[in-house]
Design an enzyme around this catalytic site. Structure first.
Site, mmCIF file in Angstrom:
data_model
loop_
_atom_site.group_PDB
_atom_site.id
_atom_site.type_symbol
_atom_site.label_atom_id
_atom_site.label_comp_id
_atom_site.label_asym_id
_atom_site.label_seq_id
_atom_site.Cartn_x
_atom_site.Cartn_y
_atom_site.Cartn_z
ATOM 1 N N GLU A 127 0.853 -1.183 0.000
ATOM 2 C CA GLU A 127 0.000 0.000 0.000
ATOM 3 C C GLU A 127 0.893 1.238 0.000
ATOM 4 O OE1 GLU A 127 -2.717 0.440 3.309
ATOM 5 O OE2 GLU A 127 -3.756 2.078 2.324
ATOM 6 N N GLU A 303 -5.700 -3.026 12.555
ATOM 7 C CA GLU A 303 -5.383 -3.864 11.389
ATOM 8 C C GLU A 303 -6.366 -5.015 11.272
ATOM 9 O OE1 GLU A 303 -3.436 -2.350 9.541
ATOM 10 O OE2 GLU A 303 -2.619 -1.032 11.096
HETATM 11 N N1 PHE Z 1 -3.060 0.848 5.805
HETATM 12 C C1 PHE Z 1 -2.182 0.959 6.943
HETATM 13 C C2 PHE Z 1 -3.083 1.217 8.136
HETATM 14 O O1 PHE Z 1 -3.504 2.272 8.423
HETATM 15 C C3 PHE Z 1 -1.215 2.062 6.893
HETATM 16 C C4 PHE Z 1 -0.128 1.961 5.898
HETATM 17 C C5 PHE Z 1 -0.175 2.736 4.760
HETATM 18 C C6 PHE Z 1 0.932 1.132 6.110
HETATM 19 C C7 PHE Z 1 0.837 2.678 3.834
HETATM 20 C C8 PHE Z 1 1.953 1.088 5.219
HETATM 21 C C9 PHE Z 1 1.917 1.884 4.076
HETATM 22 O O2 PHE Z 1 -3.496 0.356 8.789
HETATM 23 ZN ZN ZN Z 2 -5.588 1.616 8.583
#
Ligand code: PHE
Ligand code: ZN
Length: 877
Positions: A127, A303
């Site tokens: 991500e 998460e």
């Molecule tokens: N999606 C993750 C979270 O908020 C955050 C994240 C974004 C981690 C980009 C890594 C890189 O739970």
């Molecule tokens: Zn998140």
């Protein structure tokens, strides 16, 4: 990296993908400098796209292309074109099998995006747009595919993990081994994960409400295996909570968590295989503070909750990021509130929002929770998208009530399961399930900035009518000049002169949610026999600023009587801000500073109030941080802020020395460590007493700190004592404590990070020279984001005094670090630069020096798009 101006992506340009990927079959042959990636993609023309057979565009960055085949036939260079950031392939039929081989270099990947190595262990971070650093792919969240992953690795990497269920494993003749994983749920590439290393694990199980048994595993290096229990407990609580509160069950047979030392953020919700920053998963009483324990619980929850709010229902495009993040932060905040103290959790969250998100909303990178454009999406993982996004979801919860909200979330999950959707879809589900109209409410998604409510009131003694007039406004930002009124739920109560809540309607409710929708609105309450005292924005019912001209007496009264705990604390904040303003003014005029006796008495009463939750006493005693005082200022005078706050703390510590000693002694309880709300609150208040005592720099107090440092039974107490010695002890005491502590804990990464941060944050020790020396220490590593956050971030964000030195040296230092970091890790560089982007809020000289530092970054040569975007927006107009 580029020299041309990076291109901007706009929400209004969204188009559905031309091609879909029904299945993604990956094979990795792991080698530190030359990992081979083989992908087989079943591709099909998207029936929803326009007609024709356009070229297939794939994203790809830093990839070495080896071969491409379609339906088994190798392509020749004439059939495709290599683009700066991908591939364009000529296609002749609407569906086909695409096979690509490429090579990547995990060892040299310091961006920590894509596949990289951390302490010899392979891991991924995809991500938002990291999958394109692994292989050529339509790397966008609305392309969802079923993944199968085979990992081939030498046997010194015995643990090979990916998403879903393990379906095969074996040995290859050359001595390597392989494992194959299959994820039965279609997912976007950003949720892909791979881990390979020499890892240990702790195992547990969870039985879901429908009776399925889920295997739970936490993986880490052998030395950390004793630090996984708290995360495991948190995970099970989260699984249970999501069933109870949202009716959501886990969907795979296995749920894995891996701890990694090098990580750009807190953690990542990859399907069935969450990857965590070690600091957000590993803890033991000896090594982790109470706040680390609480952070772990909330991030493990966060998460896990993404499995529904993010994975099962995902985002159509990255402009919708708050759809998953705002909602999931709201979910984890409620989880923490249910497990611990609701009021304390709210106070912490609101403090973060007011201090940092309000500053973002007023700064050069201001954006709505659903941005309209970006150059680099990584720059939009912000407090606005996350925390303000969560406040927007909370307002929907407030407007619909818990049951209505649950109906809405049920409908949302049911309607969109397996789909990539938008914030609009979320609101529509809330509307449809409750037959309400949230048309005006939608402005929270499109308008940036923090709304202000100006409240005036009036009481008519002859009729017993009490009236509020509420005016709302929102400061303009460059892209949004005229803003339309927001729909704001304002929770209010009225106190009578005995401090009791007045019944506000026939049903006897003692608080009401006023729905503010106009730029000016009046509300009336009848049948009162005296002018009431309003308690406004209870529990912080909306992310706004409320202005009401409270007198000192009224604030003191609210502080001791408001039935809303949050607002009792909030009254103390208003009081403190008033006091700080007066002190700053006096400092600027060269007058003698003085804290009023009434105020000292008020703090004395709070400190001695045994009825009050010690956590609340602690929060009130702390006084607002320099940064929150700065946020409240129209134009920041850093020196005056430092002087005012230091003076107030010194005055309180001198005036209340006996009371502080008394409470310290009373709270200094020996007991086995447990991170429960009551013990945490008591430790916190005890350690705040210790800190205040040490502010006097008396030998007694420092002895107490030394004693606690030597004999503490947990890291919370030990770290607090260390901080007291560092900040208030003479140099010899401080030096000694710093060395002792390091010697004892140098093998422990998390404790070492804390040790670095404490020095960097200290107004006394964290001078620029010391910071530079810390960066030469073996415990520091520029390639490790946690170390960067501890030292550079600690200095720039939490060492207000040293960072704002009048000579501008703090700003120049940050500029140097940004320039160096940008070559290694653009995401981290563009976070580190933030403290020097808000130059417009500062007075005269500091503003000029900060801007000069920023200009130097801007002119330093090739910048990543991450840093380019932030710097160029901060230098505009
Ligand atoms: N999606 C993750 C979270 O908020 C955050 C994240 C974004 C981690 C980009 C890594 C890189 O739970
Ligand atoms: Zn998140």
């Amino acid at each position: 990296m580029q020299d041309a101006q990076p291109k901007t992506t706009y929400l209004k340009d969204y188009r559905v993908p031309d091609y879909l990927v029904d299945s993604t079959d990956l094979c990795f042959e792991l080698e530190p400098k030359a990992t081979l990636v083989k992908s087989r993609l079943k591709i099909r023309r998207n029936p929803e796209a326009e007609e024709g057979i356009p070229p297939l565009l794939l994203d790809g960055i830093d990839l070495e292309l080896l071969s491409i085949a379609i339906d088994g036939t190798m392509l020749s260079p004439a059939d495709y074109q290599e683009l700066p950031q991908g591939l364009s392939i000529i296609v002749e039929k609407p569906d086909f099998l695409l096979e690509i081989h490429n090579r990547i270099n995990p060892e040299d990947n310091t961006s920590l995006e894509g596949l990289y190595l951390s302490n010899g262990m392979y891991c991924t971070q995809c991500e938002a747009e990291g999958f394109r650093k692994i292989t050529f792919y339509p790397d966008r969240p609305d392309v969802m595919s079923k993944f199968t992953t085979t990992i081939v690795a030498p046997i010194d990497h015995p643990v090979l993990l990916s998403n879903g269920n393990e379906v095969d494993r074996g040995y290859i003749e050359d001595g390597r081994q392989f494992v194959t994983w299959e994820d039965p749920f279609a997912k976007p590439a950003y949720l892909f994960a791979l881990v390979a290393g020499d890892l240990q694990h702790v195992d547990d199980t969870f039985t879901t409400s429908s009776g399925r048994e889920v295997k739970l595993q936490i993986f880490t290096e052998a030395k950390n295996i004793g630090k996984c229990d708290h995360a495991m407990r948190s995970l099970k609580s989260a699984m249970h909570w999501d069933e109870e509160v949202y009716g959501r069950e886990y969907d795979l047979d296995i749920f894995m968590v891996v701890a990694v030392d090098h990580f750009n953020m807190g953690a990542m919700e990859n399907k069935g295989l969450n990857i965590f920053n070690s600091a957000c998963v590993l803890a033991s009483p000896e090594t982790a503070t109470d706040s680390a324990f609480q952070r772990i619980e909330s991030i493990v929850g966060h998460e896990y909750f993404h499995n529904w709010s993010g994975n099962r229902v995902t985002c159509r495009d990255w402009f919708q990021l708050s759809l998953k993040e705002g909602f999931t932060v709201f979910r984890d905040a409620e989880f923490s509130a249910d497990l611990n103290s609701r009021a304390v959790k709210r106070i912490e969250d609101v403090t973060l929002l007011r201090t940092n998100q309000f500053a973002e909303d007023a700064g050069p990178m201001a954006h709505p929770i659903r941005p309209d454009s970006y150059m680099e999406i990584s720059n939009f993982y912000t407090l606005t998208v996350y925390e303000k996004g969560a406040e927007v979801v909370r307002m929907i919860h407030t407007l619909l009530g818990a049951d209505g909200f649950r109906k809405g979330s049920d409908l949302y999950f049911e309607r969109h399961d397996g789909c990539a959707v938008t914030c609009e879809d979320f609101i529509v589900a809330m509307e449809d399930a409750n037959q309400v109209d949230l048309t005006q409410f939608r402005r929270w998604y499109s308008q940036a900035g923090t709304p202000v409510l100006d409240v005036t009131d009036q009481f008519d003694e002859s009729t017993g009518v009490y009236r509020f007039v509420i005016r709302q406004s929102c400061p303009p930002i460059p892209e949004q000049k005229d803003k339309l009124p927001f729909h704001i739920p304002l929770t209010v109560g009225l106190l009578d002169s005995t401090g009791s809540d007045i019944a506000l309607d026939k049903a006897g409710s003692t608080q009401l949610v006023l729905e503010i929708t106009e730029s000016e609105q009046m509300f009336e309450f009848n049948g009162l026999n005296e002018k009431p005292l309003p308690s406004l924005l209870r529990s912080f019912s909306a992310p706004v600023k409320v202005r009401y001209d409270y007198s000192l007496e009224q604030l003191l009264f609210l502080m001791s009587h408001d039935s809303d705990t949050f607002n009792r604390w909030d009254a103390s904040q208003r009081l403190a801000f008033k006091a700080m303003n007066l002190l700053q003014g006096a400092y600027q005029e060269g007058l003698t500073l003085k804290l009023s006796p009434e105020l000292i008495l008020a703090y004395r009463n709070i400190l001695l109030d045994k009825e009050l939750d010690p956590a609340l006493v602690a929060e009130i005693m702390l006084l607002p941080s320099e940064h929150s005082i700065a946020e409240e200022s129209v134009s920041i005078d850093a020196e005056a802020i430092v002087a005012a706050r230091a003076f107030a703390r010194k005055s309180l510590s001198c005036a209340l020395i006996d009371e502080l000693k008394e409470r310290y002694a009373e709270l200094d309880i020996e007991r086995p460590y447990s991170p429960n709300a009551k013990d945490i609150a008591e430790r916190r208040l005890k350690n705040i007493c210790l800190e205040y005592l040490c502010i006097t720099e008396s030998a007694d107090a420092l002895d107490l700190a030394q004693r606690q440092f030597d004999s503490a039974g947990n890291m919370t107490d030990r770290a607090a004592a260390l901080s007291a010695l560092i900040n208030y002890g003479n140099d010899q005491y401080a030096e000694q404590a710093i060395h002792q502590f390091y010697d004892r804990w140098k093998e422990d990464t998390q404790v070492t990070e804390l040790w670095l941060a404490q020095q960097a944050c200290s107004a006394k020790r964290g001078t620029l020279n010391n910071i530079k020396a810390l960066m030469q220490h073996p415990a520091f590593e520029l390639k490790n984001p946690n170390k960067v956050r501890a030292v550079i971030g600690g200095f720039a964000n939490r060492n207000f005094q040293q960072f704002h030195k009048n000579d501008g040296s703090g700003f120049e230092f940050v500029a140097d670090q940004v320039i160096a970091l940008d070559k290694l890790n653009p995401q981290i560089a563009s976070r580190v630069v933030i403290p020097i982007t808000r130059w417009k809020k500062y007075q005269g000289d500091l503003a000029d020096k900060m801007k000069a530092a920023l200009l130097r970054v801007s002119n330093s040569g090739e910048l990543s798009k991450d840093v380019y975007e932030v710097v160029s927006k901060s230098l505009m107009n």
